[in-house]
Design an enzyme around this catalytic site. Sequence first.
Site, PDB file in Angstrom:
ATOM      1  N   PHE A   3     -10.774  -6.069  -6.099  1.00 17.56           N
ATOM      2  CA  PHE A   3     -10.704  -6.892  -4.881  1.00 17.56           C
ATOM      3  C   PHE A   3     -10.351  -5.966  -3.710  1.00 17.56           C
ATOM      4  O   PHE A   3      -9.384  -6.179  -2.989  1.00 17.56           O
ATOM      5  CB  PHE A   3      -9.666  -8.014  -5.009  1.00 17.56           C
ATOM      6  CG  PHE A   3      -9.801  -8.854  -6.247  1.00 17.56           C
ATOM      7  CD1 PHE A   3     -10.713  -9.901  -6.279  1.00 17.56           C
ATOM      8  CD2 PHE A   3      -9.027  -8.613  -7.376  1.00 17.56           C
ATOM      9  CE1 PHE A   3     -10.844 -10.698  -7.415  1.00 17.56           C
ATOM     10  CE2 PHE A   3      -9.150  -9.388  -8.518  1.00 17.56           C
ATOM     11  CZ  PHE A   3     -10.058 -10.439  -8.539  1.00 17.56           C
ATOM     12  N   ARG A   8       0.845  -1.205   0.000  1.00 19.63           N
ATOM     13  CA  ARG A   8       0.000   0.000   0.000  1.00 19.63           C
ATOM     14  C   ARG A   8       0.877   1.251   0.000  1.00 19.63           C
ATOM     15  O   ARG A   8       0.614   2.225  -0.716  1.00 19.63           O
ATOM     16  CB  ARG A   8      -0.938  -0.005   1.215  1.00 19.63           C
ATOM     17  CG  ARG A   8      -2.086  -0.995   1.085  1.00 19.63           C
ATOM     18  CD  ARG A   8      -3.092  -0.868   2.229  1.00 19.63           C
ATOM     19  NE  ARG A   8      -2.601  -1.419   3.487  1.00 19.63           N
ATOM     20  CZ  ARG A   8      -2.801  -2.669   3.896  1.00 19.63           C
ATOM     21  NH1 ARG A   8      -3.489  -3.518   3.149  1.00 19.63           N
ATOM     22  NH2 ARG A   8      -2.322  -3.095   5.050  1.00 19.63           N
ATOM     23  N   ASP A  10      -5.638  -7.325  -6.453  1.00 21.73           N
ATOM     24  CA  ASP A  10      -5.184  -8.053  -5.248  1.00 21.73           C
ATOM     25  C   ASP A  10      -6.185  -9.151  -4.919  1.00 21.73           C
ATOM     26  O   ASP A  10      -6.929  -9.062  -3.935  1.00 21.73           O
ATOM     27  CB  ASP A  10      -5.031  -7.065  -4.080  1.00 21.73           C
ATOM     28  CG  ASP A  10      -4.450  -7.731  -2.843  1.00 21.73           C
ATOM     29  OD1 ASP A  10      -3.806  -8.787  -2.983  1.00 21.73           O
ATOM     30  OD2 ASP A  10      -4.648  -7.198  -1.734  1.00 21.73           O
ATOM     31  N   CYS A  50      -1.296 -14.023  -3.661  1.00 26.27           N
ATOM     32  CA  CYS A  50      -1.025 -14.480  -2.295  1.00 26.27           C
ATOM     33  C   CYS A  50      -1.082 -16.010  -2.216  1.00 26.27           C
ATOM     34  O   CYS A  50      -1.179 -16.567  -1.131  1.00 26.27           O
ATOM     35  CB  CYS A  50      -1.994 -13.841  -1.300  1.00 26.27           C
ATOM     36  SG  CYS A  50      -3.707 -14.265  -1.619  1.00 26.27           S
ATOM     37  N   ASP A  90     -15.518  -4.892  -5.165  1.00 23.78           N
ATOM     38  CA  ASP A  90     -15.427  -6.136  -4.398  1.00 23.78           C
ATOM     39  C   ASP A  90     -16.768  -6.849  -4.516  1.00 23.78           C
ATOM     40  O   ASP A  90     -17.808  -6.217  -4.715  1.00 23.78           O
ATOM     41  CB  ASP A  90     -15.106  -5.862  -2.924  1.00 23.78           C
ATOM     42  CG  ASP A  90     -14.480  -7.073  -2.238  1.00 23.78           C
ATOM     43  OD1 ASP A  90     -13.250  -7.069  -2.024  1.00 23.78           O
ATOM     44  OD2 ASP A  90     -15.223  -8.028  -1.927  1.00 23.78           O
TER      45      ASP A  90
HETATM   46  N1  SAH Z   1      -6.515  -5.429  -1.221  1.00 25.45           N
HETATM   47  C1  SAH Z   1      -7.157  -5.713   0.036  1.00 25.45           C
HETATM   48  C2  SAH Z   1      -7.292  -7.199   0.308  1.00 25.45           C
HETATM   49  C3  SAH Z   1      -8.005  -8.017  -0.752  1.00 25.45           C
HETATM   50  S1  SAH Z   1      -8.597  -9.540  -0.182  1.00 25.45           S
HETATM   51  C4  SAH Z   1      -6.449  -4.963   1.148  1.00 25.45           C
HETATM   52  O1  SAH Z   1      -5.308  -4.468   0.957  1.00 25.45           O
HETATM   53  O2  SAH Z   1      -7.009  -4.861   2.241  1.00 25.45           O
HETATM   54  C5  SAH Z   1      -9.524 -10.172  -1.496  1.00 25.45           C
HETATM   55  C6  SAH Z   1     -10.908  -9.581  -1.668  1.00 25.45           C
HETATM   56  O3  SAH Z   1     -11.435 -10.086  -2.888  1.00 25.45           O
HETATM   57  C7  SAH Z   1     -11.945  -9.925  -0.613  1.00 25.45           C
HETATM   58  O4  SAH Z   1     -12.465  -8.742  -0.082  1.00 25.45           O
HETATM   59  C8  SAH Z   1     -13.052 -10.697  -1.358  1.00 25.45           C
HETATM   60  O5  SAH Z   1     -14.363 -10.343  -0.938  1.00 25.45           O
HETATM   61  C9  SAH Z   1     -12.839 -10.241  -2.770  1.00 25.45           C
HETATM   62  N2  SAH Z   1     -13.231 -11.148  -3.854  1.00 25.45           N
HETATM   63  C10 SAH Z   1     -13.040 -12.485  -3.958  1.00 25.45           C
HETATM   64  N3  SAH Z   1     -13.434 -12.935  -5.166  1.00 25.45           N
HETATM   65  C11 SAH Z   1     -13.882 -11.856  -5.859  1.00 25.45           C
HETATM   66  C12 SAH Z   1     -14.404 -11.666  -7.182  1.00 25.45           C
HETATM   67  N4  SAH Z   1     -14.505 -12.676  -8.033  1.00 25.45           N
HETATM   68  N5  SAH Z   1     -14.761 -10.419  -7.542  1.00 25.45           N
HETATM   69  C13 SAH Z   1     -14.638  -9.377  -6.685  1.00 25.45           C
HETATM   70  N6  SAH Z   1     -14.143  -9.503  -5.443  1.00 25.45           N
HETATM   71  C14 SAH Z   1     -13.766 -10.719  -5.027  1.00 25.45           C
END
Ligand code: SAH
Length: 400
Positions: free
Chosen positions: A231, A215, A303, A343, A253
């Site tokens: 995401f 970040r 992400d 990840c 998301d």
């Molecule tokens: N970048 C964030 C963490 C991301 S975690 C940070 O720094 O805090 C991954 C996220 O992807 C989760 O919130 C989950 O709800 C979302 N997610 C999972 N599959 C998804 C999809 N197909 N489309 C959109 N969001 C998705």
Amino acid sequence: MEKVLLKKGRERSVLRRHPWIFSGAIEGPVPEGVASGGTVEVCAADGAVLGFGSYSPASQIRVRMLSYGADRAPDAAFVKERVFASVGRRGDFFVNAYTDAMRLVNAESDGLPGVVADYYAGWVVCQFTSAGAEFWKDAVADALMSAAPGCLGVSERLDIDVRAKEGLPREPAFRVLRGAEPPELVEIAEGPCKFLIDVRKGHKTGFYLDQRDARAAVGPLANGADVLNCFSYTGGFGLFARACGAASVVQVDVSADALALARRNEEIQHMCGTRMEYVEADVFKYLRSCRDAGRTFDMIVLDPPKFAETKAQVMKAARGYKDINLLAMKLLRPGGTLATFSCSGAMTPELFDKILAEASEDAGRSFQVVARTRQGADHPVALSFPEGHYLKGVVLREFS
Ligand code: SAH
């Protein structure tokens, strides 16, 4: 004490201090009468004592090493010392004003297999992911209560899938172990941003602490940019971009709860002129809808959650990574930035680079790597435990 005898040659990884002993490495019958998570003495085929580990009767990873050599068997005092040492190694974080949230214990890589402890402004939230971790829970909780600066309470999250593999209960989802009940949302600071953390229902222990460095690296590149944060979870990258002067940010998301908290997080930041948009959608579909609508961006963050749990799933996961990266590359304006992450521990950095190279080829655009990121220093990786490195980030800039 019960002994676990290894097959000939299988002592090598233990001598290199790799903490996991798989069931297939163990000679003869499994010891009887060892409690789940109890300590066993681990011996090479010739009888030499290699050290002591915690026994997981239900898991493929049958023993996790706690100590090496022929020392005394670990007891509660030993475990507490390990916790104090682990927190002590984070001393540098506590004296810097950048954040009041960090990981205090990072499991195997801090010598405490299966124990995760995260600190959110005085509140410690743990995950005990192995039978041995469960066995030593009281000692760990006691130690954290006194070792963590200004600790108000220690709690645990039990709603994690790996506990089932270890034969451990997943209910209730959340429990206070020591001290007070944390508030519904805990507020933390991270650099220019503040975040509200749902320690009861949020992902992991509530926040993606492991992306702190990313970040910080990506935010400043967003100055003046139109940013698409895919995401987004509770808004992390998008709010950093906003704090660094982005013109606009779209947070996408699939989870309405995550987006609701992302909106609340926006409300507690400093005022600024960035246009914010929140979209509840599947990123795979959303990227296609942007393509069809001809919408473009200066910066895109990808992400995603773990696409591959195991090595066997890597090829399928590769297709998912390629799909979203290819789509994102096509949506970037000239000179645009793509910050892309994986990840999945099973996805190697080399394979991830290869997928990105293929995606750029298919997109017909050239990119240069301007930064690489990984999990922060509070998520260390023991050299003897490369499995501990799971998070990879590549920041690309278009230059064709
Ligand atoms: N970048 C964030 C963490 C991301 S975690 C940070 O720094 O805090 C991954 C996220 O992807 C989760 O919130 C989950 O709800 C979302 N997610 C999972 N599959 C998804 C999809 N197909 N489309 C959109 N969001 C998705």
